[in-house]
Motif scaffolding. Structure first.
Motif, PDB file in Angstrom:
ATOM      1  N   PHE A  34       0.854  -1.178   0.000  1.00 49.25           N
ATOM      2  CA  PHE A  34       0.000   0.000   0.000  1.00 49.25           C
ATOM      3  C   PHE A  34       0.892   1.231   0.000  1.00 49.25           C
ATOM      4  O   PHE A  34       1.787   1.353   0.836  1.00 49.25           O
ATOM      5  N   ARG A  35       0.658   2.128  -0.911  1.00 53.76           N
ATOM      6  CA  ARG A  35       1.488   3.332  -1.026  1.00 53.76           C
ATOM      7  C   ARG A  35       0.833   4.459  -0.227  1.00 53.76           C
ATOM      8  O   ARG A  35      -0.082   5.126  -0.706  1.00 53.76           O
ATOM      9  N   TRP A  36       1.306   4.630   0.984  1.00 59.68           N
ATOM     10  CA  TRP A  36       0.722   5.620   1.891  1.00 59.68           C
ATOM     11  C   TRP A  36       0.886   7.037   1.366  1.00 59.68           C
ATOM     12  O   TRP A  36       0.007   7.882   1.558  1.00 59.68           O
ATOM     13  N   ASP A  37       2.001   7.326   0.725  1.00 53.78           N
ATOM     14  CA  ASP A  37       2.211   8.681   0.219  1.00 53.78           C
ATOM     15  C   ASP A  37       1.177   9.050  -0.846  1.00 53.78           C
ATOM     16  O   ASP A  37       0.671  10.174  -0.856  1.00 53.78           O
ATOM     17  N   GLU A  38       0.834   8.104  -1.720  1.00 48.92           N
ATOM     18  CA  GLU A  38      -0.201   8.380  -2.722  1.00 48.92           C
ATOM     19  C   GLU A  38      -1.556   8.583  -2.063  1.00 48.92           C
ATOM     20  O   GLU A  38      -2.311   9.464  -2.458  1.00 48.92           O
ATOM     21  N   TRP A  39      -1.860   7.778  -1.069  1.00 52.35           N
ATOM     22  CA  TRP A  39      -3.153   7.902  -0.393  1.00 52.35           C
ATOM     23  C   TRP A  39      -3.260   9.239   0.326  1.00 52.35           C
ATOM     24  O   TRP A  39      -4.303   9.893   0.280  1.00 52.35           O
ATOM     25  N   ILE A  40      -2.185   9.654   0.970  1.00 52.51           N
ATOM     26  CA  ILE A  40      -2.216  10.940   1.693  1.00 52.51           C
ATOM     27  C   ILE A  40      -2.399  12.091   0.717  1.00 52.51           C
ATOM     28  O   ILE A  40      -3.249  12.960   0.922  1.00 52.51           O
ATOM     29  N   TRP A  41      -1.606  12.108  -0.377  1.00 54.59           N
ATOM     30  CA  TRP A  41      -1.649  13.244  -1.297  1.00 54.59           C
ATOM     31  C   TRP A  41      -2.869  13.264  -2.199  1.00 54.59           C
ATOM     32  O   TRP A  41      -3.362  14.334  -2.554  1.00 54.59           O
ATOM     33  N   PHE A  42      -3.384  12.112  -2.589  1.00 55.04           N
ATOM     34  CA  PHE A  42      -4.516  12.084  -3.510  1.00 55.04           C
ATOM     35  C   PHE A  42      -5.843  11.789  -2.837  1.00 55.04           C
ATOM     36  O   PHE A  42      -6.899  12.002  -3.431  1.00 55.04           O
ATOM     37  N   GLY A  43      -5.829  11.290  -1.621  1.00 53.42           N
ATOM     38  CA  GLY A  43      -7.065  10.963  -0.920  1.00 53.42           C
ATOM     39  C   GLY A  43      -7.333  11.859   0.265  1.00 53.42           C
ATOM     40  O   GLY A  43      -8.365  12.521   0.353  1.00 53.42           O
ATOM     41  N   PHE A  44      -6.388  11.904   1.185  1.00 50.58           N
ATOM     42  CA  PHE A  44      -6.603  12.610   2.442  1.00 50.58           C
ATOM     43  C   PHE A  44      -6.532  14.132   2.288  1.00 50.58           C
ATOM     44  O   PHE A  44      -7.408  14.843   2.766  1.00 50.58           O
ATOM     45  N   VAL A  45      -5.513  14.625   1.620  1.00 52.69           N
ATOM     46  CA  VAL A  45      -5.342  16.084   1.472  1.00 52.69           C
ATOM     47  C   VAL A  45      -6.501  16.724   0.702  1.00 52.69           C
ATOM     48  O   VAL A  45      -7.060  17.725   1.158  1.00 52.69           O
TER      49      VAL A  45
END
Length: 70
Positions: A34-45
């Motif tokens: 799971f790529r946490w950096d992608e999830w943070i930048w494209f999902g959470f932010v």
């Protein structure tokens, strides 16, 4: 009522992007993680940004919210 709709849409967005990041990680030939950096930048932010802008431009909302708690 409007608040519930916006929170629901944000939650759906975070879950949808999380699923897509997970599926993309499974399809990756290199690293199956799971790529946490992608999830943070494209999902959470993107899900949190509108609320932050609202808090910046509508400070009376915060004052009213704090006054109701007292």
């Amino acid at each position: 009522m409007r608040r519930k709709i916006f929170f629901t849409l944000s939650l759906i967005w975070v879950i949808l992007v999380g699923y897509l990041v997970w599926a993309n990680g499974l399809a990756s030939p290199d690293k199956k993680a799971f790529r946490w950096d992608e999830w943070i930048w494209f999902g959470f932010v993107p899900a949190i940004a509108p609320y932050l802008f609202y808090l910046i431009w509508k400070p009376e909302y915060i004052k009213n919210f704090l006054d109701k708690k007292k």
